[in-house]
Design an enzyme around this catalytic site. Structure first.
Site: not given
Ligand code: Q9C
Ligand code: ZN
Length: 658
Positions: A157, A196, A198, A289
């Protein structure tokens, strides 16, 4: 770093090499100093030092570190970081730990999205970036075949000029840029696979106009409402200029995606494009995740799913793969998933087959949409997928909003309930999907266990028959967060029988996602003649019972089951705790005698859990209204008690001290 790992540090694993000369050299980077980054006042946070400790402990205790080349982290050099981050950003991360007081640091952190800093943050950030870079350099040079960098803080991120989403430096981007810039390495094309849960916004932006880097991210998007929110993760974001077509996003519409969904994306998007692109090396932004049981992701990839996803990627670039840890917040699931990946990198064990499951209908919708957009740049994606293929689906009965990002609790998968049930048969299914849950050879236990009958004794919401049948037939009762898949063998229970047992019924735990605040039912495994609990017994096969167990407990590792050995032990020992399901709250099997020569078995918490309830470590709590109503309904349907009696019975169980 502990002694055990030092033994193998930078050594060729000689014993294993002599056994199999072709063993692959797999690097592992881990360094305890990356635990220094943590929340300033020890507030609990999902991105905490125990994540990498849990992974490392799992790898050590399994003995797999001895088959790998273990090396320590070292700081990334600023000049390499500067290739993707601004000098302001580097300055921020470099100085955040030394130059400020805690409250100053907090004030700085508050300017960013989902960021904390402490006095150890700078050191950890430099080591995380340095570890991934070092791992990548060793693989590129051929010193290692592949590597896994067990690092934190994560990176994907982090933007050019700001930390974000628990990420300080963009570790994967720094290593990727380094590989391309070191011309003597001869690396011109890099595939980054970001699995991931995200979207890897930072990495996407850093290589937005770059055709040397194919950035591929599969993530929850939920129409822009899943972190990091907005349109960046949409499949219309395909890159720009020379980089147009070299940015591929696969945005899930909602959670629940699992092995079948991810593998369908691999087969119909990633693998065809990777074949065409033919990378010189692959970087994986390996967040876990999206793994089963993760408190933030709401998806359900199993360790076997990760193994198969990774295996398919190892067919490229001569197996040169560098994995860098990103997210992953359920410690058990995280450690098991990483372990499974390292096994695949080592290539010393075949990957288990697993039961055939189909993607969701929404998965095919997303795959088709991505293929349509990207087909302009990747002709292999332009063909229409055959209807025969995309009609194979698992129904998604109710699109539920993810466990919110605030909800960091990875609590048990408890019974949830209502009598308003949508049976699977009422759902619009393709003809195929209904009758094709294949049982391949790895599920050989099924045929053996399908011949044995047992009484499953229920004391919670499963006492309500229509509710229990969701676990057999599949379907969804109103109020349930997600549909039950049901058992593989969907035949009806062969009988229903009520009994009372001399065990204490009680209610505990803080609350559940389904019922909100309030306890759920447990049976004290200790028997006590003063106690009387009503139980509704269903006669089902041992195979079906295993499927019920799997649905009731958070299952991370499906390696062992309630088989005939367990049944035998249960009859003599009365209690067997199933290790493979130990993350769930109902993994303790309790033998309650026989009826008609058929064993009566229930599942509850362990003696140790009862002690935790007694000490107050886990709260004793009355059930929520809806949950209580369901229990009462079951007792009434079974004609065991009148409504008043049933309420009094629950009331007593909920209030009497343990
Ligand atoms: N309401 C990684 O997995 N959630 N980052 C913030 C604020 C942030 C996840 C929710 C999730 C960041 C590397
Ligand atoms: Zn994540």
């Amino acid at each position: 770093m502990d002694d055990l790992s030092n033994q193998v540090r930078d050594q060729v694993p000689s014993s294993s090499l002599s056994l199999s000369a072709q063993r692959r050299r797999v690097g592992l980077v881990y360094d305890e100093r990356m635990c220094k980054h943590s929340t300033p006042n020890h507030e609990s946070h999902p991105e905490n030092p125990n994540r990498i400790r849990a992974i490392w402990n799992k790898l050590l205790s399994s003995g797999i570190t001895h088959k790998c080349v273990v090396f320590n982290a070292k700081d990334a050099e600023d000049k390499y970081i500067a290739a993707v981050h601004t000098s302001n950003h580097i300055n921020l991360i470099k100085t955040i730990s030394s130059k400020r007081t805690a409250s100053q640091r907090n004030r700085v952190a508050a300017k960013y999205n989902s960021i904390y800093f402490n006095e150890g943050s700078s050191e950890s950030a430099y080591l995380a970036a340095g570890s991934v870079l070092e791992a990548a350099a060793k693989v590129a040079k051929g010193e290692l075949n592949s590597a896994f960098a067990i690092v934190r803080p994560p990176g994907h991120h982090a933007e050019e000029s700001e930390p974000m989403g628990f990420c300080l430096y963009n570790n994967v981007a720094i290593a990727t840029r380094f590989l391309l810039d070191q011309k003597e390495l001869g690396i011109n094309k890099i595939l980054i696979v970001d699995w991931d849960v995200h979207h890897g916004n930072g990495t996407q932006n850093m290589f937005w106009k770059d055709s040397q880097v194919l950035f591929f991210s599969v993530h929850r998007h939920d129409n822009g409402s899943f972190y990091p929110m907005g349109d960046d993760g949409s499949h219309f974001m395909m890159g720009e200029g020379p980089g147009l077509g070299y940015n591929i996003n696969v945005p899930w519409e909602n959670g629940q995606c699992g092995d079948a969904d991810y593998l369908a994306v691999w087969d119909h998007i990633l693998i065809p494009v990777a074949t065409e692109f033919s990378p010189d090396i692959i970087m994986i932004s390996a967040g876990f995740d999206a793994a089963i049981g993760d408190p933030l992701g709401g998806c359900c990839i199993t360790p076997n799913g990760y193994s198969r996803m990774l295996k398919k990627l190892m067919e490229f670039s001569n197996g040169k793969v560098i994995m860098a840890l990103e997210g992953g917040y359920n410690l058990k699931s995280l450690a098991n998933s990483v372990h499974a990946c390292v096994e695949v990198l080592l290539e010393d064990k075949p990957i288990a087959e697993s039961i055939e499951v189909y993607p969701f209908e929404s998965t095919w919708r997303v795959i088709k949409a991505v293929r349509e957009e990207l087909g302009v740049y990747w002709p292999v994606l332009a063909e229409k997928l055959p209807e025969k293929l995309t009609s194979k689906i698992t129904p998604l009965l109710q699109i539920y909003s993810s466990q919110s990002d605030e909800e960091y609790d990875d609590g048990p998968n408890v019974l949830s309930d209502d009598d308003v049930t949508i049976p699977l048969s009422k759902l619009k299914l393709s003809e195929d999907a209904n009758d094709k849950v294949a049982a391949p050879s790895s599920q050989a236990w099924r045929s053996e266990l399908s011949k044995i009958d047992i009484w499953y004794a229920s004391f919670g919401s499963n006492m309500s028959e229509s509710r229990f049948r969701c676990y057999i037939e599949g379907g969804q009762a109103e109020g349930m967060q997600k549909p039950c898949t049901g058992a593989v063998d969907k035949s009806q229970p062969k009988g229903v029988l009520w009994k009372t047992v001399p065990h204490r019924l009680f209610f505990g735990q803080e609350g559940t996602a389904t019922w909100g605040p309030g306890g759920v039912a447990f049976l004290n495994p200790e028997s006590n003649d003063q106690e009387k609990t009503f139980m509704c017994l269903y006669r089902i096969t041992l195979e079906q019972f295993n499927d019920v167990l799997l649905q009731e407990n958070v299952c991370v590792d499906m390696s062992s089951f309630f088989d005939l050995d367990v049944l035998e032990r249960l009859e003599s020992e009365k209690n067997v705790s199933l290790e493979a399901l130990k993350d769930g709250w109902y993994h303790n099997l309790l033998y309650l005698g026989k009826d008609n020569d058929i064993p009566i078995v229930t599942m509850t918490c362990t003696h140790a859990n009862v002690e935790e309830f007694k000490s107050g470590k886990v709260p004793i709590r009355a059930p929520a209204k809806e949950y209580e109503d369901t229990l009462v309904r079951g007792l009434l349907q079974g004609k065991q008690l009148s409504e008043d009696e049933a309420r009094a019975y629950i009331q007593e169980a909920a209030t009497k001290p343990l």
